[in-house]
Design a protein around this motif. Structure first.
Motif, short mmCIF file in Angstrom:
data_model
loop_
_atom_site.label_atom_id
_atom_site.label_comp_id
_atom_site.label_asym_id
_atom_site.label_seq_id
_atom_site.Cartn_x
_atom_site.Cartn_y
_atom_site.Cartn_z
N UNK A 1 0.85 -1.25 0.14
CA UNK A 1 -0.03 -0.11 -0.03
C UNK A 1 0.89 1.30 -0.08
N UNK A 2 2.10 1.36 0.82
CA UNK A 2 2.78 2.36 0.71
C UNK A 2 3.50 2.57 -0.40
N UNK A 3 3.78 1.40 -1.34
CA UNK A 3 4.26 1.33 -2.32
C UNK A 3 3.48 1.97 -3.60
N UNK A 4 2.34 1.73 -3.57
CA UNK A 4 1.11 2.20 -4.37
C UNK A 4 1.09 3.47 -3.96
N UNK B 1 4.13 -2.31 -7.48
CA UNK B 1 3.20 -1.09 -7.32
C UNK B 1 3.50 -0.10 -8.65
N UNK B 2 4.63 -0.12 -8.96
CA UNK B 2 4.94 0.62 -10.16
C UNK B 2 4.39 -0.01 -11.42
N UNK B 3 4.23 -1.44 -11.79
CA UNK B 3 3.59 -2.06 -12.76
C UNK B 3 1.97 -1.76 -12.82
N UNK B 4 1.38 -1.78 -11.59
CA UNK B 4 -0.08 -1.25 -11.46
C UNK B 4 -0.23 0.00 -11.92
N UNK B 5 0.56 0.98 -11.41
CA UNK B 5 0.36 2.54 -11.72
C UNK B 5 0.66 2.66 -13.17
N UNK B 6 1.63 2.08 -13.87
CA UNK B 6 1.97 2.06 -15.24
C UNK B 6 0.76 1.56 -16.14
N UNK C 1 -7.95 12.17 -1.51
CA UNK C 1 -7.64 11.07 -0.86
C UNK C 1 -7.77 9.97 -1.42
N UNK C 2 -7.41 8.61 -1.09
CA UNK C 2 -7.38 7.42 -1.60
C UNK C 2 -7.63 6.29 -0.61
N UNK C 3 -7.96 5.13 -0.97
CA UNK C 3 -7.92 4.11 -0.16
C UNK C 3 -7.57 2.83 -0.93
N UNK C 4 -6.62 2.27 -0.54
CA UNK C 4 -6.01 0.85 -1.31
C UNK C 4 -6.15 -0.29 -0.39
N UNK C 5 -6.63 -1.02 -1.31
CA UNK C 5 -6.73 -2.46 -0.90
C UNK C 5 -5.97 -3.66 -1.70
N UNK C 6 -5.40 -4.74 -1.10
CA UNK C 6 -5.01 -5.69 -2.01
C UNK C 6 -5.12 -6.87 -1.25
N UNK C 7 -5.94 -8.09 -2.01
CA UNK C 7 -5.97 -9.36 -1.42
C UNK C 7 -5.54 -10.26 -2.52
#
Length: 140
Positions: free
Chosen positions: A30-33, A100-105, A124-130
Motif C-alpha cells: 500500500x505504501x508503494x502504491x 506497485x510501479x507496474x500497477x500504476x503504469x 484522498x485514496x484508499x488502497x486494498x490488496x488481497x
C-alpha cells in the motif's frame, strides 16, 4: 500447565507469527502504491493524495470480495463511505507480479484509469490488496 493449554498457546503464537508478514507485506505494498500514485500525480502538477482509513477499509473489503468470488468487478460509487465527497472513482488491477510501479503504469496506459489517477478533484485514496487483486478508491 496442561499439555492442551501449552499446545493451544503454541498454535496461537504460530498463527500470529505467520500472519505478521502478510500484514506487513500488505502495508508495504500500500505504501508503494501510494508512493507511485503520488509520483505520477506530482509529475502532472497535481497535489499528492493522502491515504484515508475509511476508504482503505472499504478498498480492502472490496479486494477481499473479488478474491472470494474470483471476479474483477467495480463497486457502485454510491456505496463508497465518504458521504461528503463531491467526486469518487475506483481503479482495479490484477497484474502478475503485482509490483506497485507496474500497477500504476498499467493504470496510466488506460484512459479511464488514467482519468481517475490524475483527477485534480481527488484529495484522498484508499488502497486494498488481497491475493493480488488491487482496489484503489478515490474521493475528493
Amino acid at each position: 500447565m496442561s499439555t492442551k493449554l501449552v499446545k493451544s498457546i503454541v498454535i496461537l503464537l504460530l498463527a500470529l507469527t505467520a500472519a505478521a508478514p502478510t500484514a506487513a507485506a500488505a502495508a508495504t505494498k500500500a505504501q508503494g502504491l501510494l508512493r507511485e500514485i503520488n509520483r505520477a500525480r506530482v509529475v502532472h502538477h497535481l497535489r499528492p493524495l493522502r491515504l484515508d482509513s475509511r476508504l482503505t477499509r472499504f478498498a480492502h473489503l472490496h479486494s477481499q470480495e473479488m478474491a472470494r468470488t474470483r471476479r474483477l468487478a467495480h463497486t457502485a460509487p454510491l456505496l463508497l463511505p465518504v458521504p461528503h465527497a463531491l467526486a469518487v472513482g475506483e481503479n482495479l488491477a490484477w497484474i502478475p507480479g503485482d509490483q506497485p510501479a507496474d500497477v500504476v503504469a498499467a493504470w496510466l496506459r488506460s484512459p479511464a484509469h488514467r482519468a481517475n489517477l490524475l483527477c485534480p478533484r481527488y484529495s484522498s485514496v484508499g488502497l486494498g490488496d488481497v491475493a493480488g487483486l488491487v482496489t484503489a478508491d478515490f474521493a475528493g
